[in-house]
Design a protein around this motif. Structure first.
Motif, PDB file in Angstrom:
ATOM      1  N   LEU A 287     -32.802 -78.994  22.451  1.00 42.68           N
ATOM      2  CA  LEU A 287     -33.332 -79.253  21.474  1.00 42.68           C
ATOM      3  C   LEU A 287     -33.443 -80.743  20.973  1.00 42.68           C
ATOM      4  O   LEU A 287     -34.386 -81.176  20.255  1.00 42.68           O
ATOM      5  CB  LEU A 287     -32.945 -78.250  20.192  1.00 42.68           C
ATOM      6  N   PHE A 288     -32.447 -81.431  21.205  1.00 43.36           N
ATOM      7  CA  PHE A 288     -32.228 -82.733  20.918  1.00 43.36           C
ATOM      8  C   PHE A 288     -33.587 -83.679  21.281  1.00 43.36           C
ATOM      9  O   PHE A 288     -33.547 -84.770  20.978  1.00 43.36           O
ATOM     10  CB  PHE A 288     -31.003 -83.595  21.583  1.00 43.36           C
ATOM     11  N   ALA A 289     -34.109 -83.174  22.364  1.00 46.05           N
ATOM     12  CA  ALA A 289     -35.425 -83.662  23.099  1.00 46.05           C
ATOM     13  C   ALA A 289     -36.558 -83.723  21.997  1.00 46.05           C
ATOM     14  O   ALA A 289     -37.656 -84.590  22.316  1.00 46.05           O
ATOM     15  CB  ALA A 289     -35.554 -83.285  24.383  1.00 46.05           C
ATOM     16  N   GLY A 290     -36.234 -83.096  21.005  1.00 48.22           N
ATOM     17  CA  GLY A 290     -37.155 -82.976  19.914  1.00 48.22           C
ATOM     18  C   GLY A 290     -36.865 -83.587  18.602  1.00 48.22           C
ATOM     19  O   GLY A 290     -37.578 -83.815  17.760  1.00 48.22           O
TER      20      GLY A 290
ATOM     21  N   GLU B 123     -31.797 -66.473  27.284  1.00 45.77           N
ATOM     22  CA  GLU B 123     -31.905 -65.842  25.866  1.00 45.77           C
ATOM     23  C   GLU B 123     -32.816 -66.577  25.004  1.00 45.77           C
ATOM     24  O   GLU B 123     -32.220 -66.877  23.840  1.00 45.77           O
ATOM     25  CB  GLU B 123     -30.450 -65.899  25.374  1.00 45.77           C
ATOM     26  N   ILE B 124     -33.827 -66.819  25.412  1.00 50.14           N
ATOM     27  CA  ILE B 124     -34.869 -67.725  24.487  1.00 50.14           C
ATOM     28  C   ILE B 124     -35.052 -66.931  23.290  1.00 50.14           C
ATOM     29  O   ILE B 124     -35.959 -67.574  22.431  1.00 50.14           O
ATOM     30  CB  ILE B 124     -36.118 -67.893  25.457  1.00 50.14           C
ATOM     31  N   HIS B 125     -35.005 -65.777  23.135  1.00 52.60           N
ATOM     32  CA  HIS B 125     -35.281 -64.835  21.821  1.00 52.60           C
ATOM     33  C   HIS B 125     -34.019 -65.213  20.854  1.00 52.60           C
ATOM     34  O   HIS B 125     -34.140 -64.984  19.281  1.00 52.60           O
ATOM     35  CB  HIS B 125     -35.180 -63.405  22.219  1.00 52.60           C
ATOM     36  N   ALA B 126     -32.982 -65.906  21.196  1.00 46.49           N
ATOM     37  CA  ALA B 126     -31.838 -65.813  20.166  1.00 46.49           C
ATOM     38  C   ALA B 126     -31.765 -66.968  19.217  1.00 46.49           C
ATOM     39  O   ALA B 126     -30.767 -67.316  18.378  1.00 46.49           O
ATOM     40  CB  ALA B 126     -30.720 -66.101  21.197  1.00 46.49           C
ATOM     41  N   TYR B 127     -33.020 -67.472  18.699  1.00 47.28           N
ATOM     42  CA  TYR B 127     -33.071 -68.881  17.771  1.00 47.28           C
ATOM     43  C   TYR B 127     -33.690 -68.484  16.708  1.00 47.28           C
ATOM     44  O   TYR B 127     -35.127 -67.984  16.796  1.00 47.28           O
ATOM     45  CB  TYR B 127     -33.472 -69.933  18.487  1.00 47.28           C
TER      46      TYR B 127
ATOM     47  N   TYR C   9     -38.067 -76.816  16.883  1.00 47.28           N
ATOM     48  CA  TYR C   9     -37.436 -77.713  17.639  1.00 47.28           C
ATOM     49  C   TYR C   9     -37.796 -77.209  19.258  1.00 47.28           C
ATOM     50  O   TYR C   9     -38.430 -78.139  19.832  1.00 47.28           O
ATOM     51  CB  TYR C   9     -36.162 -78.179  17.486  1.00 47.28           C
ATOM     52  N   LEU C  10     -37.695 -75.947  19.470  1.00 45.04           N
ATOM     53  CA  LEU C  10     -37.878 -75.462  20.853  1.00 45.04           C
ATOM     54  C   LEU C  10     -39.222 -75.631  21.111  1.00 45.04           C
ATOM     55  O   LEU C  10     -39.486 -75.927  22.389  1.00 45.04           O
ATOM     56  CB  LEU C  10     -37.257 -74.007  20.896  1.00 45.04           C
TER      57      LEU C  10
ATOM     58  N   ARG D 289     -45.949 -65.285  22.771  1.00 43.22           N
ATOM     59  CA  ARG D 289     -47.087 -66.050  22.562  1.00 43.22           C
ATOM     60  C   ARG D 289     -46.898 -67.368  22.054  1.00 43.22           C
ATOM     61  O   ARG D 289     -47.452 -68.587  22.757  1.00 43.22           O
ATOM     62  CB  ARG D 289     -48.219 -65.330  21.389  1.00 43.22           C
ATOM     63  N   GLU D 290     -45.952 -67.729  21.215  1.00 38.64           N
ATOM     64  CA  GLU D 290     -45.687 -68.941  20.692  1.00 38.64           C
ATOM     65  C   GLU D 290     -45.338 -69.988  21.816  1.00 38.64           C
ATOM     66  O   GLU D 290     -45.685 -70.930  21.908  1.00 38.64           O
ATOM     67  CB  GLU D 290     -44.746 -68.904  19.619  1.00 38.64           C
ATOM     68  N   LEU D 291     -44.366 -69.468  22.754  1.00 38.57           N
ATOM     69  CA  LEU D 291     -43.939 -70.140  23.799  1.00 38.57           C
ATOM     70  C   LEU D 291     -44.841 -70.649  24.711  1.00 38.57           C
ATOM     71  O   LEU D 291     -45.055 -71.698  25.135  1.00 38.57           O
ATOM     72  CB  LEU D 291     -42.777 -69.464  24.649  1.00 38.57           C
TER      73      LEU D 291
END
Length: 965
Positions: free
Chosen positions: A435-438, A460-464, A471-472, A499-501
């Motif tokens: 996330l620091f890349a954003g 675990e891309i759902h976990a945020y 940021y992701l 869909r967002e991803l």
């Protein structure tokens, strides 16, 4: 070259009086950039840069060398030269007037050499017929080579407005002389006319700036590039300086993945030590197939149940994608430090298996989180990497003995620290590091350069939450613009998040391909492909599209494929705990545990807050003395590591936990959800978002113990889960107040209750019910009885307002999406957050809420002597000097006693109180200088902000009411 040009200095004299002329540093930087381009950049980054020049790699290399060669032209100004009196006066004697004192140049601080270099180079390009927009996009690389592209206000300091800071007359001639030397020496002079028409993309500007920064850092190392002793050295073309320096530095080369010609079954056997006769599960085979079918780099989302081998699938896909698209490394992002530590070991094993196939791996690995120094495996790699230090090479010399390394990678000593760590070939770390890349932060271009050359895996891309997800999505857009292959993993991904991803990645990809990202949405692409299932007339990928399922981008298209179930499954019987009129479920919980554990067995009780964990453990200890274990986030690091190891030893896989306790109860917070491979006979969990409830169920009957689980106690051979923390008999359910206000969104908890209520007294089938439950809970359709709707509508409105506020807040320090090609990255990180920081304070930059205060726990004996905690297995009770800097070996033990304090103590008063109790000498230790001391007595008691606290190895940190009760 004229004497005046030769006299311009870049590095002031060392203790021997040697100095470095600017022309030499320019030559060295250009040559280093050329070496990095040839030997260090991965093929996909080379291709990205070459795409700016119609795919001409030679021209791309020339541009990189040229920009590195001219990056410090801003030092050829009085504003810079005046910083050293003797060298400045030597320049004056040769016609380049330089004042004797800095105070003779008004507003000199405005003319930093990055700003003057930007203007001098832009002016030089304009004099050669370049349009202003094109010249700006190249000049900004010079302006940003100290890690921050110039702001518009910085660029008000022009040569016309401040002639005394820039110099006039002969100064201008020297600029031309130095720039023309680099143009000729690098071959750029042959391409300048063509380059004037290039619309330099922002992606290329960022990558070029990152490469120039690295070249500058290396060329500025006096040990690698010796200074000159002469007063006015003659100009020589010494390309051997860079070759010799890079040989000494021994930077790792890119990973060059080269898949063996083999079947999927053989690949998994070779990479993951599959036993004879074992075959990849269907979702694993499908992931490998898709990775081999994609026509260009893209985003691949893998949704499959817990325990289906998504990690192995992702690593296999990463190897295929790297071999196809030339990625030079891998970045794996995970939710927590514990999951990162576990993944680090798995990636090391995978790399060792790859190395056994004689692939060029590259050699450098990094564990990226704030507690990496306590990971024993990583510390071993750091020790191995020290042999690569330049001075160590010089000391060892011909006496160095060669031996076969234990692993195929090391932690390269030069690629450490906040700015360079991400540049290692293989990086495993917490999601914050991605996330620091954003985040608008200094040296952001180095993070982008690092990511652009890798395959990125996000677990675990759902976990945020909404804040972190903002940021992701921004980072995914940039990854799409860089054409980085991304593999995202989840067992419980809501359809809207899927869909967002996809939309975010495709937005960046559209910018890279056509220069526009307007109106990109998942719904405008038809899902196609062999064995793929279209998810609607317009290719809609929202909602329940099957499970297990793969979704991926391929150019303008979006594809989906439903994989066959593996056949593994668990029927989980679900009931609710009864609550009294005060919402207390303790009596019901005790009764159930008495009954179900009467014949022995293990139970996991998950509470949503640490206070509930501690309260529950206290009264369970009265009922089951000596059979309770507590785990949560309020333990010192050393104790958390010990607790995790003990949990794995007692409740892990059958191969590890060979002596399970006869009867035991673990009371835990959320730390047990994702980080540990633990297996319990019975689960009790507070109501949580449905995806987390399902994750917690993944710790229930996780492994097969005997045929049909017959090795488990008779009453526990059927998997059972009890939902607590909420009175499910109320209409609507009475949510636990603290969890609904501070931990989870009440709207999400209501919807979880709504989809679980019909299952109470029944069964949840895993994995078959995962997708239907998740999509219903997170979908847009109403759920729950009519009598709930008023409360749910109010919670939904509050949730939407909160999400908007979080997203707006996240946007304040977020970079923008890539702009249209040709626009300079001037002001790219306006309102910067400073340096991105992996410590607790830094994580607050990409996580919502105040960063928690971190302290180190030390004890004071009855005699007043400070010492390390007495219960530590190693170095416990070691005396700590109060008036001296602790030696490093002791400071390491002290650092391992770090603890994150509750948010109630995240305030200036608490921090000041802790620092006032910290001996000032400790702040001189590089290992603990950031940590104030929490000093407890021999029984673990202390006071913070008037609140009594107690720490014990069994229960962690407890906070008591103001009256001490």
């Amino acid at each position: 070259m004229s004497s005046a040009a030769r006299s311009v200095w870049a590095k002031s004299p060392n203790e021997r009086g040697e100095w470095l002329p600017l022309w030499q540093h320019m030559d060295d930087s250009a040559d280093v950039a050329g070496q990095l381009f040839d030997e260090w950049l991965s093929r996909n980054v080379v291709d990205l840069i070459a795409a700016e020049f119609a795919g001409d790699v030679v021209m791309a290399r020339t541009a990189c060398r040229f920009l590195a060669g001219v990056h410090d032209i801003g030092k050829a100004t009085p504003a810079f030269a005046v910083q050293h009196t003797l060298l400045g006066q030597q320049m004056s004697g040769l016609g380049l007037f330089t004042p004797a004192h800095k105070n003779e140049l008004m507003e000199r601080e405005r003319a930093h050499h990055t700003v003057t270099g930007h203007h001098i180079f832009k002016r030089w390009l304009r004099d050669r017929g370049w349009p202003g927009r094109a010249a700006e996009a190249w000049a900004v690389v010079l302006g940003g080579h100290h890690g921050t592209p110039p702001e518009p206000v910085d660029l008000d300091c022009t040569p016309r407005a401040y002639p005394k800071l820039y110099g006039e007359g002969l100064w201008c001639d020297v600029w031309d002389e130095l720039l023309e030397r680099q143009a000729g020496r690098t071959g750029a002079v042959e391409h300048l006319e063509k380059w004037a028409d290039v619309k330099f993309s922002q992606q290329a500007q960022v990558l070029q700036t990152g490469l120039v920064i690295l070249a500058d850092w290396i060329a500025s190392n006096e040990e690698l590039f010796p200074f000159h002793a002469d007063d006015l050295p003659h100009v020589t073309d010494r390309t051997d300086r860079a070759r010799r320096a890079l040989r000494s530095l021994r930077l790792p080369v890119p990973w060059r993945a080269a898949l063996p010609h083999t079947t999927t079954e053989e690949l998994f056997t070779r990479r993951f030590a599959f036993p004879d006769g074992a075959t990849p599960r269907p979702v694993q085979a499908s992931t490998v197939d898709v990775a081999g079918e994609m026509s260009e780099p893209g985003l691949l989302v893998v949704e499959a149940p817990m325990g289906e081998g998504k990690t192995e699938a992702a690593l296999a896909a990463a190897e295929i994608l790297a071999s196809r698209w030339g990625a030079g490394g891998l970045f794996v992002a995970l939710p927590t430090q514990a999951t990162s530590d576990a993944m680090f070991a798995r990636v090391v094993d995978w790399l060792d298996a790859i190395g056994a196939d004689h692939q060029q791996i590259g050699g450098s690995i990094m564990l990226a989180h704030g507690k990496k120094q306590f990971n024993r495996l990583f510390r071993g790699f750091v020790s191995a990497g020290r042999t690569r230090e330049i001075d160590r090479d010089q000391q060892v010399g011909g006496n160095r003995r060669r031996k076969e390394p234990a692993h195929r990678v090391v932690a390269h000593s030069w690629l450490t620290g906040r700015k360079k760590a991400q540049l290692a070939n293989f990086t495993i770390g917490t999601i914050d590091q991605l996330l620091f890349a954003g985040l608008k932060a200094r040296h952001l271009m180095l993070r982008h350069l690092a990511l652009a050359g890798k395959v990125v895996v996000i677990d675990e891309i759902h976990a945020y939450d909404a804040y972190m997800n903002s940021y992701l999505l921004r980072v995914l857009t940039w990854l799409g613009a860089y054409r980085v292959p991304v593999v995202a993993l989840s067992a419980t991904l809501p359809g809207y998040r899927r869909r967002e991803l996809v939309e975010a990645y495709r937005r960046g990809r559209a910018r890279a391909v056509s220069g526009t990202a307007d109106d990109v949405g998942a719904s405008d692409a038809e899902a196609t492909g062999s064995n793929a299932e279209t998810t609607g007339a317009t290719g809609e990928i929202d909602g329940d599209i099957g499970y297990p399922v793969l979704t991926w981008t391929d150019g303008n298209d979006v594809h989906t494929r439903v994989a066959e179930p593996s056949g593994r499954g668990t029927s989980v019987h679900v009931d609710a705990l009864e609550c009294d009129e005060h919402g207390d479920d303790s009596a019901s919980l005790i009764a159930i545990l008495r009954d179900k554990l009467s014949g022995g067995g293990t139970a996991l009780v998950v509470r949503n807050t640490v206070n509930r964990v501690l309260a529950t453990a206290e009264w369970l200890e009265d009922e089951f003395p000596g059979e309770i274990t507590v785990t949560h986030a309020r333990f010192i690091t050393a104790d958390r590591v010990r607790n995790d190891e003990r949990l794995l030893d007692l409740f892990g896989s059958p191969s590890r936990a060979v002596h399970r306790p006869t009867r035991h109860i673990v009371v835990s917070s959320q730390v047990v959800e994702q980080s540990l491979d633990v297996d319990f006979d019975l689960l009790v969990t507070d109501l949580a978002p449905i995806d987390l409830v399902l994750q917690r169920m993944g710790r229930l009957h996780r492994h097969q113990r005997g045929v049909d689980q017959t090795d488990r106690p008779a009453k526990l051979r059927t998997a059972r889960t009890y939902i607590g923390g909420t009175d499910m008999s109320r209409d609507p359910p009475a949510l636990e107040p603290v969890a609904a206000r501070y931990v989870y969104d009440a709207h999400v908890l209501y919807r979880a209750a709504a989809v679980l209520t019909p299952r109470l007294g029944g069964v949840v089938e895993l994995p078959a019910d995962i997708a239907p439950l998740v999509q219903r809970a997170y979908g847009g359709e109403p759920v729950g009885p009519d009598s709930w709707q008023e409360a749910m509508a109010g919670a939904e409105q509050t949730s939407r307002e909160s999400s908007r506020r979080r997203e707006d807040k996240a946007g304040h320090f977020q970079i923008n999406d890539p702009a249209k090609p040709g626009k300079a990255i001037v002001g790219w990180i306006t309102a910067s957050a400073g340096e991105a920081d992996e410590e607790a304070q830094g994580q607050g930059q990409v996580r919502d809420g105040a960063p928690s205060l971190e302290a180190m726990l030390v004890q004071r004996s009855a005699a007043g002597v400070l010492h390390t905690p007495s219960w530590l297995a190693e170095e416990g009770g070691r005396e700590i000097p109060a008036d001296d800097v602790p030696p490093d070996d002791l400071a390491e033990v002290m650092a391992a006693c770090a603890i994150r304090l509750p948010l109630t103590f995240s305030n200036a008063d608490a921090e000041e109180e802790l620092w006032s109790a910290t001996p000032p000498s400790w702040e001189h230790s590089h290992l603990i200088f950031r940590l104030p001391a929490l000093v407890v007595d021999e029984h673990g008691w202390a006071e913070i902000n008037g609140r009594r606290v107690r720490y014990t190895a069994a229960r962690g940190l407890e906070v008591f009411a103001d009256d001490g009760g």
